[in-house]
Structure formats: C-alpha cells, structure tokens
Scaffold this motif. Sequence first.
Motif, PDB file in Angstrom:
ATOM      1  N   HIS A   1       0.821  -1.210   0.000  1.00  0.00           N
ATOM      2  CA  HIS A   1       0.000   0.000   0.000  1.00  0.00           C
ATOM      3  C   HIS A   1       0.857   1.263   0.000  1.00  0.00           C
ATOM      4  O   HIS A   1       0.386   2.346   0.359  1.00  0.00           O
ATOM      5  CB  HIS A   1      -0.937  -0.001   1.207  1.00  0.00           C
ATOM      6  N   GLY A   2       2.116   1.127  -0.406  1.00  0.00           N
ATOM      7  CA  GLY A   2       2.963   2.304  -0.584  1.00  0.00           C
ATOM      8  C   GLY A   2       3.792   2.704   0.614  1.00  0.00           C
ATOM      9  O   GLY A   2       4.458   3.741   0.577  1.00  0.00           O
ATOM     10  N   VAL A   3       3.767   1.918   1.694  1.00  0.00           N
ATOM     11  CA  VAL A   3       4.541   2.252   2.887  1.00  0.00           C
ATOM     12  C   VAL A   3       5.909   1.574   2.799  1.00  0.00           C
ATOM     13  O   VAL A   3       5.997   0.358   2.628  1.00  0.00           O
ATOM     14  CB  VAL A   3       3.812   1.798   4.168  1.00  0.00           C
ATOM     15  N   LYS A   4       6.964   2.386   2.909  1.00  0.00           N
ATOM     16  CA  LYS A   4       8.318   1.838   2.789  1.00  0.00           C
ATOM     17  C   LYS A   4       9.195   2.321   3.940  1.00  0.00           C
ATOM     18  O   LYS A   4       8.996   3.402   4.488  1.00  0.00           O
ATOM     19  CB  LYS A   4       8.949   2.254   1.455  1.00  0.00           C
ATOM     20  N   LYS A   5      10.191   1.499   4.269  1.00  0.00           N
ATOM     21  CA  LYS A   5      11.123   1.829   5.338  1.00  0.00           C
ATOM     22  C   LYS A   5      12.105   2.906   4.896  1.00  0.00           C
ATOM     23  O   LYS A   5      12.445   3.016   3.724  1.00  0.00           O
ATOM     24  CB  LYS A   5      11.935   0.591   5.745  1.00  0.00           C
ATOM     25  N   ILE A   6      12.562   3.691   5.870  1.00  0.00           N
ATOM     26  CA  ILE A   6      13.668   4.613   5.656  1.00  0.00           C
ATOM     27  C   ILE A   6      14.897   3.965   6.283  1.00  0.00           C
ATOM     28  O   ILE A   6      14.896   3.633   7.470  1.00  0.00           O
ATOM     29  CB  ILE A   6      13.404   5.979   6.316  1.00  0.00           C
TER      30      ILE A   6
END
Length: 204
Positions: A128-133
């Motif tokens: 759903h478009g959530v990514k780690k930094i």
Amino acid sequence: MTEQANENRAPEEAEAANTPATDAPEFQADTEAFLRLAKENEELKDRALRLAAEMENLRRRTQRDVADARSYAVTNFARDMLSVSDNLRRALDAIPPQALEAGDAGFKSLAEGVEMTERAMLSALERHGVKKIAPEGERFDPNFHQAMFEVPNSEVPNNTVVQVVQTGYVIGDRVLRPAMVGVAKGGPKAGEAPAQAADTSQAE
C-alpha cells in the motif's frame, strides 16, 4: 443651354442621392451599435476562455485529489500498524538470547512466529505504498530524520547518520514517521574529506 446644364446636373444629383450620408444620425447609431456589439463579443469570448481555463484547473485539481486519496487513504491506519510492528519487534528483543542459543524449542517457535507476523505486516504495508527509511550512513535530513543525540566521530562527515534508534517510514512521497537517529559530530563537513585526501597525496 439651360437644358444642357440641367442634363449635366441630373447624373450628379442622382449619384449624390445614392451615396450614403455618413453624417446622418442613423449611420452614427448603427456604427455605435456595431462597436458596442463587437466589444460585448470580445468580453464574452474572454469570459469563455477564462471559464474554460478554470474548468481545466478544476479537472486537474480533482484528478490530483483523487490520486492523493488513493495513495494516502491508509495513512492513519498504516501509522497505527507501525505501533503494532514496534511492539512485535520489542517482543523479539525481549526473548533472552541465551534461550535461543540453547535451542529452547518454545522460545524458538515464539521468535519464528513473531518474525513471520512482523514480515507479513510490513509486506502488506509495502503493498500500500509504505516503505522503510534506511538512513544509516546518509547525511542527516530533517525532512525524514529526527536527531535524538550526537555521537563524537571524526571518521565520518559531520551530520552523518551513524545509528538508527527507531525505523522511519514514508508513504508515497510523504513522511509517515521520521527515523529517530544519532548523528556524527566532530568529523569534517560533507565534501571536505576528498579535498583533504587530495592535498595529502600532493604533499607526499
């Protein structure tokens, strides 16, 4: 002689009768009406062009709003799920390393189950478009990172992220949660190290 003069004036009078009298009130009224209509036509044309431009801007804004709604509709839900993910990570960290090293079946099964749950949750968020930094080793960026402390370190450029206390996440191009980090202090400024190295090689 008189008859010939009358005959010569007759064509001139006829021509004068057929020539419009530009100074007549009717002609002036018609001219003013034409000019007024031409002006109104230009105003209507300008108004139509402005309306068309406004409608195009509205269409673009609507498309952008719809795209944003699709991309960021899960923002609040995703932020809540990150708290759950943090708790899963804390549960993993709470398992005694000695128990895992000793091969305790109960602790091992617990650790595997929690890790699988955490991976599944993060995988679902990523869809759903959530990514780690992952900022370790990068220059500190206040737009994506939150500095928690400074670490004296002269081996890396100043303001380099050297430790990540809490993982950050982005959704689309927006920050969902900034990464909490420790940054280096005391090293050379970014871009100075290569120049110093070049000076050293020249001196040798």
